[in-house]
Structure formats: C-alpha cells, structure tokens
Design an enzyme around this catalytic site. Structure first.
Site, PDB file in Angstrom:
ATOM      1  N   GLU A  42       9.386  -5.641   6.558  1.00 40.56           N
ATOM      2  CA  GLU A  42       9.325  -4.194   6.339  1.00 40.56           C
ATOM      3  C   GLU A  42      10.742  -3.654   6.092  1.00 40.56           C
ATOM      4  O   GLU A  42      11.706  -4.097   6.691  1.00 40.56           O
ATOM      5  CB  GLU A  42       8.727  -3.518   7.569  1.00 40.56           C
ATOM      6  CG  GLU A  42       8.658  -2.006   7.495  1.00 40.56           C
ATOM      7  CD  GLU A  42       8.165  -1.371   8.797  1.00 40.56           C
ATOM      8  OE1 GLU A  42       7.661  -0.240   8.740  1.00 40.56           O
ATOM      9  OE2 GLU A  42       8.300  -2.019   9.868  1.00 40.56           O
ATOM     10  N   LYS A 108       2.453   3.020   3.703  1.00 43.84           N
ATOM     11  CA  LYS A 108       2.095   2.848   5.117  1.00 43.84           C
ATOM     12  C   LYS A 108       1.267   4.033   5.615  1.00 43.84           C
ATOM     13  O   LYS A 108       1.696   5.181   5.548  1.00 43.84           O
ATOM     14  CB  LYS A 108       3.371   2.705   5.942  1.00 43.84           C
ATOM     15  CG  LYS A 108       3.154   2.337   7.404  1.00 43.84           C
ATOM     16  CD  LYS A 108       4.514   2.187   8.088  1.00 43.84           C
ATOM     17  CE  LYS A 108       4.401   1.742   9.535  1.00 43.84           C
ATOM     18  NZ  LYS A 108       5.746   1.643  10.153  1.00 43.84           N
ATOM     19  N   CYS A 142       3.484  -3.172   9.604  1.00 41.18           N
ATOM     20  CA  CYS A 142       3.927  -3.010  10.989  1.00 41.18           C
ATOM     21  C   CYS A 142       2.923  -2.277  11.880  1.00 41.18           C
ATOM     22  O   CYS A 142       1.958  -2.875  12.337  1.00 41.18           O
ATOM     23  CB  CYS A 142       5.289  -2.315  10.997  1.00 41.18           C
ATOM     24  SG  CYS A 142       6.254  -2.630  12.506  1.00 41.18           S
TER      25      CYS A 142
END
Length: 256
Positions: A42, A108, A142
């Site tokens: 990431e 995300k 994540c």
C-alpha cells in the site's frame, strides 16, 4: 492453469516517490524468473501518509508512467496502491497495470479512521474484479481486511489480494484475518505488507504471505525484506470447490 506471483516486501522511504521507485525498480529487476503478477505494498511511493499534497500523483504522472513501462518490460501485471489526486480529491488508489498499458483501478473503500484517513482521502465505493490469464482477482487495501462483507466472494473470484501498511502491534490480526478470508471465501489470498519504520515511529514487520483455499500457507509470513514467489493452481482450487462447495450455501445480499 497457474498464476506465478511475486510478493515484494520492502522498506519505504517516507514521502519520497523517486527514491521508492528506484528501490522497487531494483527489486523488480532482480526477479530472474518469469512471473505473471508483481504485488507491491500500500502507498508504495510514500508510506502511509496523511499528507497527500506532498506526494500525490496523477493518472498521467511519473509513477503511473513508470509502472506502465515496467509492466511492459517485465511482460507482467504490477499492482499496488499510491496516492492519486483527481478532480480536487485525493484517493488511496490501487492500480492494476497490464503490460499493454491498460489500467484498472480500485479506490480504498474502508478508510482508516484511527489515523484520520477519512479526513484527507475520498473513499471508493465499487469493488473491482479483474480477469487476468484465466483468473478472477479481487484486489483490496489494508483496512478493508477487517470488513468481510465487502470481500465476500459473490463473484466466484479465484484470488483475493490485500496490499497494506499494517503495523507490528496489530500484525497478529493481519495473520488471522488473511487466513479467515481464504477459508470463508474458498479462495487464494495474498497479503503484501511493508517492513521498517515510518515517520510516525510506527514499526512494520511485514508478514507478507500467500494462503490457499484451506487456509494453508503457500508462503509463510516473512519479516525481512525480500521478493517471495508463489504459484497459484486454479485447477486444484476448482477441484476443491467441486468436492466441498461451501460457497453454494453463501447468503445473498446487496451492498448499499
């Protein structure tokens, strides 16, 4: 039908895209065997920063051009996330870069409120399923790992990928949740995390890994810098699903 995948676990230079590109280029160049897919962490150009204006790229910028050139030269896909500025907003955006130059993206969805990520980045809405070399791949980022409903395998994907900056104090949760996602979705799972310290004095110890549909390690968690290569066998997974197709009994739902 196999997918050979390289997991790049590396330190990251804080908010220094040029240095990180050079670091990653060196590691990519050192991959001597052919791979189909390279997975980066990431925010691989900067580390997990809440200062997007310091590092933001555009989809026509240097980092994307570098990824396209590198994917073409290595004749493989490269994926990972970076900070992208678009229409006055900042995104923690995963890019899936094909050798042809085609790019598919995922922003995300679950922003990390503990660090205030939602205050500076715009959340994505849509799940991405990529088709590549006969595999259906779902790449996520994540904190998404903590939200199994969003990752639920309603698309019959074959591979679930998580790219991360997941710190040492919570790495046990990273290990547990990656295995859970593999077992509950009857899917391969790849997790790629960074190592080293960041400017916020957070320590990262990696634990990049690859897990099969039974929850067994294909690549055990590692705590050192390195490039770890695994081969995913789709036929083996399909045979298992045929014998033990727990996905047939999954709940039907729609995300709103």
């Amino acid at each position: 039908m196999n997918l050979k995948t390289a997991l790049i676990q590396t330190e990251l230079s804080w908010e220094n895209p040029n240095e990180n590109k050079a670091l990653l280029q060196e590691k990519i160049n050192a991959i001597s065997q052919y791979v189909d897919l390279i997975v980066l962490p990431e925010m691989f150009t900067s580390g997990f920063t809440m200062n997007p204006k310091n590092v933001a790229q555009t989809m026509q910028g240097e980092a994307i051009s570098w990824l396209k050139e590198t994917a073409k030269n290595k004749d493989c896909v490269i994926t990972g996330s970076l900070v992208i500025e678009e229409n006055g907003n900042y995104f923690n955006r995963l890019v899936f870069v094909f050798p042809s130059g085609e790019i598919q993206t995922y922003d995300k969805r679950h922003l990390f409120t503990l660090a205030g990520e939602e205050k500076v980045y715009t959340a994505g809405k849509d799940k991405l399923i990529v088709e590549y070399k006969g595999f259906k791949i779902c790449p996520l980022i994540c904190y998404d790992l903590r939200f199994p409903v969003f990752a639920r395998n309603v698309e019959d994907y074959d591979v679930l990928i998580y790219v991360a900056n997941w710190p040492k104090p919570r790495v046990n949760a990273w290990d547990i949740l990656l295995k859970a996602r593999a077992v509950e979705n009857m899917s391969y799972v790849i997790g790629v995390n960074r190592v080293g310290m960041d400017a916020n004095n957070l320590e990262y110890i990696g634990h990049s890994q690859a897990i099969d549909f039974f929850g067994n390690y294909l690549q055990e968690p590692q705590e050192i810098e390195g490039v770890f290569i695994v081969e995913l066998d789709k036929n083996e997974m399909l045979e298992t699903r045929k014998k033990l197709n727990f996905l047939n009994d999954r709940d039907e739902f729609k995300l709103v």
